[in-house]
Design a protein around this motif. Structure first.
Motif, PDB file in Angstrom:
ATOM      1  N   ALA A  29      31.676  37.002 -43.206  1.00  0.00           N
ATOM      2  CA  ALA A  29      31.507  37.119 -44.657  1.00  0.00           C
ATOM      3  C   ALA A  29      30.560  38.260 -45.018  1.00  0.00           C
ATOM      4  CB  ALA A  29      30.988  35.803 -45.235  1.00  0.00           C
ATOM      5  N   LEU A  30      29.586  38.510 -44.146  1.00  0.00           N
ATOM      6  CA  LEU A  30      28.627  39.596 -44.380  1.00  0.00           C
ATOM      7  C   LEU A  30      29.155  40.949 -43.901  1.00  0.00           C
ATOM      8  CD1 LEU A  30      25.377  37.713 -43.272  1.00  0.00           C
ATOM      9  CD2 LEU A  30      25.938  38.453 -45.604  1.00  0.00           C
ATOM     10  N   LYS A  31      30.405  40.939 -43.387  1.00  0.00           N
ATOM     11  CA  LYS A  31      31.064  42.149 -42.865  1.00  0.00           C
ATOM     12  C   LYS A  31      30.406  42.685 -41.597  1.00  0.00           C
ATOM     13  CE  LYS A  31      32.915  43.591 -47.379  1.00  0.00           C
ATOM     14  NZ  LYS A  31      32.347  42.500 -48.181  1.00  0.00           N
ATOM     15  N   ASN A  32      29.674  41.820 -40.905  1.00  0.00           N
ATOM     16  CA  ASN A  32      29.116  42.178 -39.599  1.00  0.00           C
ATOM     17  C   ASN A  32      30.140  41.793 -38.525  1.00  0.00           C
ATOM     18  OD1 ASN A  32      26.690  42.930 -40.836  1.00  0.00           O
ATOM     19  ND2 ASN A  32      25.829  40.870 -40.646  1.00  0.00           N
TER      20      ASN A  32
ATOM     21  N   ALA B  44      18.853  36.253 -46.872  1.00  0.00           N
ATOM     22  CA  ALA B  44      18.807  34.804 -47.085  1.00  0.00           C
ATOM     23  C   ALA B  44      19.703  34.082 -46.083  1.00  0.00           C
ATOM     24  CB  ALA B  44      19.224  34.467 -48.507  1.00  0.00           C
ATOM     25  N   ALA B  45      20.901  34.615 -45.848  1.00  0.00           N
ATOM     26  CA  ALA B  45      21.831  33.978 -44.913  1.00  0.00           C
ATOM     27  C   ALA B  45      21.227  33.902 -43.515  1.00  0.00           C
ATOM     28  CB  ALA B  45      23.150  34.733 -44.885  1.00  0.00           C
ATOM     29  N   ASP B  46      20.594  34.989 -43.069  1.00  0.00           N
ATOM     30  CA  ASP B  46      19.970  34.997 -41.742  1.00  0.00           C
ATOM     31  C   ASP B  46      18.839  33.981 -41.655  1.00  0.00           C
ATOM     32  OD1 ASP B  46      21.595  36.842 -40.511  1.00  0.00           O
ATOM     33  OD2 ASP B  46      20.308  38.559 -40.954  1.00  0.00           O
ATOM     34  N   ASN B  47      18.072  33.863 -42.742  1.00  0.00           N
ATOM     35  CA  ASN B  47      16.957  32.921 -42.748  1.00  0.00           C
ATOM     36  C   ASN B  47      17.453  31.481 -42.648  1.00  0.00           C
ATOM     37  OD1 ASN B  47      14.158  32.083 -43.154  1.00  0.00           O
ATOM     38  ND2 ASN B  47      14.832  31.407 -45.175  1.00  0.00           N
ATOM     39  N   TYR B  48      18.456  31.150 -43.463  1.00  0.00           N
ATOM     40  CA  TYR B  48      19.004  29.795 -43.413  1.00  0.00           C
ATOM     41  C   TYR B  48      19.640  29.511 -42.054  1.00  0.00           C
ATOM     42  CZ  TYR B  48      18.547  29.880 -48.533  1.00  0.00           C
ATOM     43  OH  TYR B  48      18.072  29.970 -49.815  1.00  0.00           O
ATOM     44  N   LEU B  49      20.338  30.510 -41.534  1.00  0.00           N
ATOM     45  CA  LEU B  49      21.020  30.328 -40.251  1.00  0.00           C
ATOM     46  C   LEU B  49      20.018  30.106 -39.122  1.00  0.00           C
ATOM     47  CD1 LEU B  49      23.789  30.252 -38.942  1.00  0.00           C
ATOM     48  CD2 LEU B  49      23.678  32.738 -38.662  1.00  0.00           C
ATOM     49  N   SER B  50      18.882  30.798 -39.163  1.00  0.00           N
ATOM     50  CA  SER B  50      17.869  30.610 -38.123  1.00  0.00           C
ATOM     51  C   SER B  50      17.319  29.186 -38.150  1.00  0.00           C
ATOM     52  CB  SER B  50      16.730  31.623 -38.293  1.00  0.00           C
ATOM     53  OG  SER B  50      15.968  31.358 -39.449  1.00  0.00           O
TER      54      SER B  50
ATOM     55  N   ALA C  83      23.784  26.381 -47.053  1.00  0.00           N
ATOM     56  CA  ALA C  83      23.063  27.424 -47.774  1.00  0.00           C
ATOM     57  C   ALA C  83      23.384  28.797 -47.200  1.00  0.00           C
ATOM     58  CB  ALA C  83      21.561  27.159 -47.712  1.00  0.00           C
ATOM     59  N   ALA C  84      23.474  28.899 -45.883  1.00  0.00           N
ATOM     60  CA  ALA C  84      23.769  30.182 -45.241  1.00  0.00           C
ATOM     61  C   ALA C  84      25.169  30.670 -45.593  1.00  0.00           C
ATOM     62  CB  ALA C  84      23.625  30.055 -43.726  1.00  0.00           C
ATOM     63  N   VAL C  85      26.125  29.750 -45.594  1.00  0.00           N
ATOM     64  CA  VAL C  85      27.506  30.123 -45.942  1.00  0.00           C
ATOM     65  C   VAL C  85      27.571  30.636 -47.377  1.00  0.00           C
ATOM     66  CG1 VAL C  85      29.820  29.214 -46.364  1.00  0.00           C
ATOM     67  CG2 VAL C  85      28.602  28.592 -44.274  1.00  0.00           C
ATOM     68  N   ALA C  86      26.952  29.895 -48.304  1.00  0.00           N
ATOM     69  CA  ALA C  86      26.973  30.316 -49.705  1.00  0.00           C
ATOM     70  C   ALA C  86      26.256  31.651 -49.898  1.00  0.00           C
ATOM     71  CB  ALA C  86      26.337  29.244 -50.586  1.00  0.00           C
ATOM     72  N   ALA C  87      25.116  31.836 -49.212  1.00  0.00           N
ATOM     73  CA  ALA C  87      24.382  33.106 -49.314  1.00  0.00           C
ATOM     74  C   ALA C  87      25.207  34.259 -48.754  1.00  0.00           C
ATOM     75  CB  ALA C  87      23.052  33.007 -48.576  1.00  0.00           C
ATOM     76  N   SER C  88      25.960  34.002 -47.685  1.00  0.00           N
ATOM     77  CA  SER C  88      26.787  35.067 -47.101  1.00  0.00           C
ATOM     78  C   SER C  88      27.911  35.468 -48.045  1.00  0.00           C
ATOM     79  CB  SER C  88      27.367  34.619 -45.753  1.00  0.00           C
ATOM     80  OG  SER C  88      28.383  33.637 -45.910  1.00  0.00           O
ATOM     81  N   ARG C  89      28.452  34.499 -48.806  1.00  0.00           N
ATOM     82  CA  ARG C  89      29.497  34.832 -49.774  1.00  0.00           C
ATOM     83  C   ARG C  89      28.930  35.661 -50.931  1.00  0.00           C
ATOM     84  NH1 ARG C  89      31.330  32.590 -45.892  1.00  0.00           N
ATOM     85  NH2 ARG C  89      33.212  31.295 -45.826  1.00  0.00           N
TER      86      ARG C  89
END
Length: 403
Positions: A306-309, A265-271, A253-259
């Motif tokens: 993917a998030l450009k961070n 959302a990506a940070d939430n899933y990753l946590s 979910a985090a990977v897809a949200a980051s794309r």
């Protein structure tokens, strides 16, 4: 037509679009702006990985074809094509019951060992061995499954489901999404018959990846999130298999949200993935899937890229506990991670380091790297500093990176 690799990315997009589809039409089909499609065909600006995925899906091709790493319809070598034909025959014939001539199928333990060897081959990027072992399990396993009862039937069902899953994963890696979905359909039926929620969850993780590669990003997120909610464990009571499945789904979910560039959302899933990994404490392998602290940390790097961070990604990658991380990972997982690191290095101006990382990947996994999108993205960015450097890398790893 010139050699495919000698064309620019814009020329390749224009050729793939053909005369039947206008730039406006491509924009509408891909969900990108008309201005972005125009710029892409004029080679103005850089295309993000997300944009490349959407273009590839709209043009019914693969990102590596757009970037010139593979020619249209000739992306696979003879060995890979033969392996995928064998795999396709086994996936479809086993599901349809076309297994005449197999009079003495292997037993549960032998089939389990062959299934494990198929997964080991997948993570070593050995398509021929994946096909050979998986085909044996699917054909012989279905014969035995048809007459099995009780505990043996359930064991065989899970072995078959996991083997259909490795077939789906291998097929998806080559852009063969129809075959991947066919294999996954059979796997989901068997997991339901076996009443195994962990296997069912892992199959949804694979489905999310199929949607991700097909640029169906909202669906990729939804599938992973829905499956995670269904299996969401109480961290104080969860079994290790439940934690593995939940953590892997949160990563998906985090990977897809980051794309989708949805950082919140990506940070939430990753946590949530990190929480599951911390509860596990050590890396765990289950049904061909590996998850734990190593996966959570390395996937975090790719997600931030993917998030450009990019600076945050490199900070994570350069942390003391990441220096030996590659030694415990499979070849495929290790090199996926290194490509993310190389992209972050490019973005922060570390072009020499990015080139060195790309060489490491190319020499470690020469066949696998040909079917990946990021080497072409990284090569194009290094070429803005030194085309000579990119051409030398291309020759060294055997993959055309720039026109």
């Amino acid at each position: 037509m010139s050699n495919w690799a000698d064309l620019t990315t814009g020329e390749r997009i224009k050729h793939l679009r053909g005369s039947d589809l206008t730039q406006q039409g491509l924009a509408e089909v891909s969900g990108l702006s008309y201005a972005l499609v125009q710029k892409a065909e004029q080679n103005r600006g850089e295309l993000s990985v997300g944009s490349l995925l959407k273009l590839a899906a709209a043009l019914t091709t693969d990102v590596s074809v757009i970037l010139g790493q593979q020619a249209p319809r000739r992306g696979m070598d003879r060995g890979d094509r033969a392996a995928l034909r064998l795999l396709s025959d086994a996936v479809h014939e086993s599901a349809l019951g076309e297994w005449e001539g197999i009079d003495d199928p292997s037993g549960v333990e032998d089939l389990r060992k062959a299934r494990d060897l198929a997964w080991a081959a997948y993570w070593a990027s050995d398509t021929s061995k994946v096909s050979s072992y998986a085909s044996k399990v699917l054909m012989e396993g279905q014969v035995r499954y048809a007459s099995a009862t009780g505990a043996e039937r359930r064991q065989l069902g899970l072995i078959l489901a996991s083997t259909y899953r490795v077939a789906a994963s291998c097929s998806n890696g080559f852009g063969q999404r129809d075959l991947a979905l066919s294999a996954l359909t059979s796997a989901k039926y068997l997991a339901k018959e076996a009443d195994d929620p962990v296997m069912a969850a892992l199959l949804e993780s694979t489905l999310s990846w199929i949607y991700l590669r097909g640029a169906k990003l909202p669906r990729a997120v939804t599938v992973a999130e829905r499956a995670a909610l269904a299996i969401e464990p109480s961290f104080s009571k969860a079994s290790r298999p439940e934690l593995v499945a939940y953590g892997r789904l949160m990563v998906s979910a985090a990977v897809a949200a980051s794309r989708r560039e949805d950082e919140s959302a990506a940070d939430n899933y990753l946590s949530q993935a990190h929480a599951a990994a911390a509860r596990l404490g050590t890396d765990e392998k289950l049904y061909g899937t590996s998850f734990g602290p190593t996966a959570a940390k390395t996937e975090a790097v790719g997600i931030h890229v993917a998030l450009k961070n990019y600076s945050r990604a490199l900070k994570l990658a350069n942390h003391e506990d990441m220096k030996t991380v590659g030694k415990t990972m499979s070849k495929v997982a290790r090199n996926r991670y290194k490509l993310d690191v190389a992209l972050a290095q490019c973005a922060t101006g570390l072009h020499d380091a990015a080139g060195d990382t790309l060489i490491e990947v190319g020499l470690d996994a020469p066949e696998w790297v040909k079917h990946q999108a990021l080497p072409g993205v990284i090569g194009a960015r290094i070429a803005k500093v030194s085309t000579a450097r990119v051409r030398s890398i291309s020759e060294l790893i055997g993959v055309p990176l720039i026109a």
